[in-house]
Design an enzyme around this catalytic site. Structure first.
Site, PDB file in Angstrom:
ATOM      1  N   HIS A 203      43.156 -39.540  17.936  1.00  0.00           N
ATOM      2  CA  HIS A 203      44.324 -40.290  18.415  1.00  0.00           C
ATOM      3  C   HIS A 203      45.261 -40.637  17.239  1.00  0.00           C
ATOM      4  O   HIS A 203      46.451 -40.330  17.257  1.00  0.00           O
ATOM      5  CB  HIS A 203      43.851 -41.568  19.116  1.00  0.00           C
ATOM      6  CG  HIS A 203      44.961 -42.413  19.644  1.00  0.00           C
ATOM      7  ND1 HIS A 203      45.383 -42.354  20.944  1.00  0.00           N
ATOM      8  CD2 HIS A 203      45.756 -43.339  19.041  1.00  0.00           C
ATOM      9  CE1 HIS A 203      46.378 -43.207  21.123  1.00  0.00           C
ATOM     10  NE2 HIS A 203      46.633 -43.818  19.969  1.00  0.00           N
ATOM     11  N   GLU A 204      44.686 -41.280  16.222  1.00  0.00           N
ATOM     12  CA  GLU A 204      45.519 -41.698  15.089  1.00  0.00           C
ATOM     13  C   GLU A 204      46.061 -40.488  14.329  1.00  0.00           C
ATOM     14  O   GLU A 204      47.183 -40.524  13.829  1.00  0.00           O
ATOM     15  CB  GLU A 204      44.747 -42.639  14.156  1.00  0.00           C
ATOM     16  CG  GLU A 204      44.275 -43.950  14.807  1.00  0.00           C
ATOM     17  CD  GLU A 204      45.375 -44.765  15.482  1.00  0.00           C
ATOM     18  OE1 GLU A 204      46.547 -44.691  15.062  1.00  0.00           O
ATOM     19  OE2 GLU A 204      45.052 -45.481  16.466  1.00  0.00           O
TER      20      GLU A 204
HETATM   21 ZN    ZN Z   1      48.336 -45.034  19.782  1.00  0.00          ZN
END
Ligand code: ZN
Length: 507
Positions: A262-263
């Protein structure tokens, strides 16, 4: 323009200083530093505010802005810079300096009270601070101005040009689909594979795997770094210095793994902004919704897909041989796509996730509009959790206190998560048509064509387009929830045998 650009660079440098301080606060700072850091950040926020106001010294900005449509000497890029600088300046101008300082100070203090209150599941301890913040945010909306709802003024800080009226339509559409869809998944009684409680994932191996994965997706480690923090996040001091964090739990591979993907998705966007445009809107992300579309695309559309793990399964086996000799690609695909209504937003699956967001949106909008008060929030929260998700919250630690956002004054932020999901599927729908053999590339672990597509279509533009215009430009139509809904139907219909109820369930 030269004068304006010089001032804008100064502002950007100052705001990266604040970002470094935030980064350090979350990643390295000892607990004792909290008060002094809050004071420093508050001081710098006021300074930044005054620098923003100086953009219009001797009417520099207003003169440029008033001629933006008629001035033939300004290039299109300069027009974007002027338009966005004016937008930001006009907002800042409406906020008195003492208000900016008070808000920064209050949220810094509230943040630390929230930590303690959350640990103890004690909403009453946090409530007086939340009351102060809500009052300040209502005041902020009044200062900024709005037509329909005060919430719109706050939403505009994260999702420029968006309104709660449009948002409510989109989210209600989604809610009308999600709640019965979740019920049909529950009714299917099918149980997907899951990890055993005995499965252990050594931290060093998780770290090494995350590094390999991020690099393979395209994260440039010569211009970026991964570290650890309690709550994973991404920050950028410059497109050539992008940091993100993850966290580790040896009993839970998925937490760190999906936080990392995600990051990394956020970080790839930040690394894709152009250094040459540093300091201006041309090198800034469009909105949080578009930002989130990048992280969710990598995390969910790719990272929770089977093709992705057809490639990375061999690496899972290499780093966690004891565990992954037991689980095939198919098993792992089921493990990462279990639908299970739960308390915590950040641990939610793709089907229930947006219900968590919708609950927060409804509550924060009501708080800002004044139709509910802070003292009622836990009751309203728990009621919605029960009626939308069927989950009974008995401890506020796992309910209303779980998220950091409100303690930081972030009202209007939550819906951008769901917008990100909707944008990501709409982009994906177009990308699949435009990149030949995209599935083959994914199975082979070749993510370059995908990253290039995102760079070309989204990243390099900075703020040239609004989110609304960008989605139309890239996909040919306005944002809709239908691509996301179709995706869930197809994927989870297969996983839970929803389309073919005659198939026997596996226990
Ligand atoms: Zn996010």
């Amino acid at each position: 323009m030269q004068k304006l650009n010089k001032k804008l660079i100064e502002i950007t440098r100052l705001s990266s200083v604040i970002s470094v301080l935030h980064w350090d606060m979350e990643v390295h700072m000892p607990k004792g530093g909290a008060q002094s850091r809050a004071d420093t950040i508050s001081y710098l926020s006021v300074l930044l505010h005054s620098k923003m106001l100086e953009l219009n010294e001797n009417n520099l900005l207003s003169n440029l802005y008033s001629s933006v449509d008629t001035n033939d000497f300004l290039s299109n890029d300069s027009k974007v810079i002027v338009r966005e600088a004016w937008r930001e300046y006009s907002k800042q101008k409406k906020l008195p300096e003492d208000f900016v300082g008070l808000l920064a100070q209050t949220t810094s203090e509230a943040h630390h009270v929230w930590w303690e209150a959350r640990d103890k599941g004690n909403f009453k301890k946090f409530a007086p601070y939340l009351e102060k913040i809500v009052a300040l945010k209502r005041k902020e909306a009044l200062y900024l101005g709005y037509t329909d709802s005060p919430y719109d003024a706050l939403l505009d800080n994260y999702e420029p040009y968006s309104t709660s009226k449009d948002l409510t339509l989109l989210l209600n559409d989604l809610k009308d689909f999600l709640i019965p869809f979740l019920a049909s998944i529950k009714a299917s009684k099918k149980i997907l594979s899951h990890f055993s409680k005995k499965d252990i994932f050594p931290k060093d191996n998780q770290k090494a795997f995350n590094h390999l994965l991020s690099e393979k997706l395209g994260f440039d480690f010569t211009r970026g770094k991964i570290e650890e923090s309690a709550h994973p996040f991404t920050t950028q001091f410059h497109p050539d210095d992008v940091r993100f964090t993850t966290r580790y739990n040896e009993k839970n591979l998925l937490d760190s793994l999906f936080s990392t993907i995600h990051e990394a998705g956020h970080a790839l966007y930040e690394q894709g902004l152009l250094s040459k445009d540093y300091g201006s809107a041309l090198s800034e992300s469009i909105s949080l919704g578009i930002h989130e579309s990048q992280s969710r695309f990598w995390e969910n559309v790719l990272g929770r897909g089977k093709d992705f793990w057809k490639f990375f399964h061999k690496d899972l086996k290499k780093f966690f041989p004891k565990v992954f000799n037991k689980y095939s690609v198919n098993d792992f695909y089921e493990i990462i796509n279990n639908v299970h209504p739960s308390f915590i937003r950040t641990e939610a699956d793709e089907v229930t996730y947006n219900i968590h967001v919708i609950i927060r949106f409804e509550i924060e909008k009501a708080l800002i509009e004044g139709s509910i008060e802070v003292k009622d929030v836990p009751k309203v929260w728990n009621g919605k959790m029960k009626s939308y998700l069927g989950v009974v919250v008995t401890n506020d630690k796992y309910g209303v206190l779980q998220d950091v956002h409100w303690s930081s004054g972030l009202f209007g932020y939550f819906p951008t998560y769901t917008l990100g999901n909707l944008y990501s599927l709409q982009f994906w729908n177009t990308m699949r048509k435009e990149i030949k053999d995209i599935d083959v590339h994914i199975v082979k672990g070749n993510f370059k064509p995908i990253l290039s597509w995102l760079r070309k279509k989204i990243h390099v533009h900075g703020k040239r387009f609004s989110a609304d215009d960008l989605i139309k430009e890239v996909t040919g139509e306005a944002l809709t929830s239908s691509y996301f809904i179709e995706y869930l139907k197809e994927k989870y219909g297969k996983l839970y045998n929803l389309a073919s109820p005659k198939i026997k369930t596996r226990k």
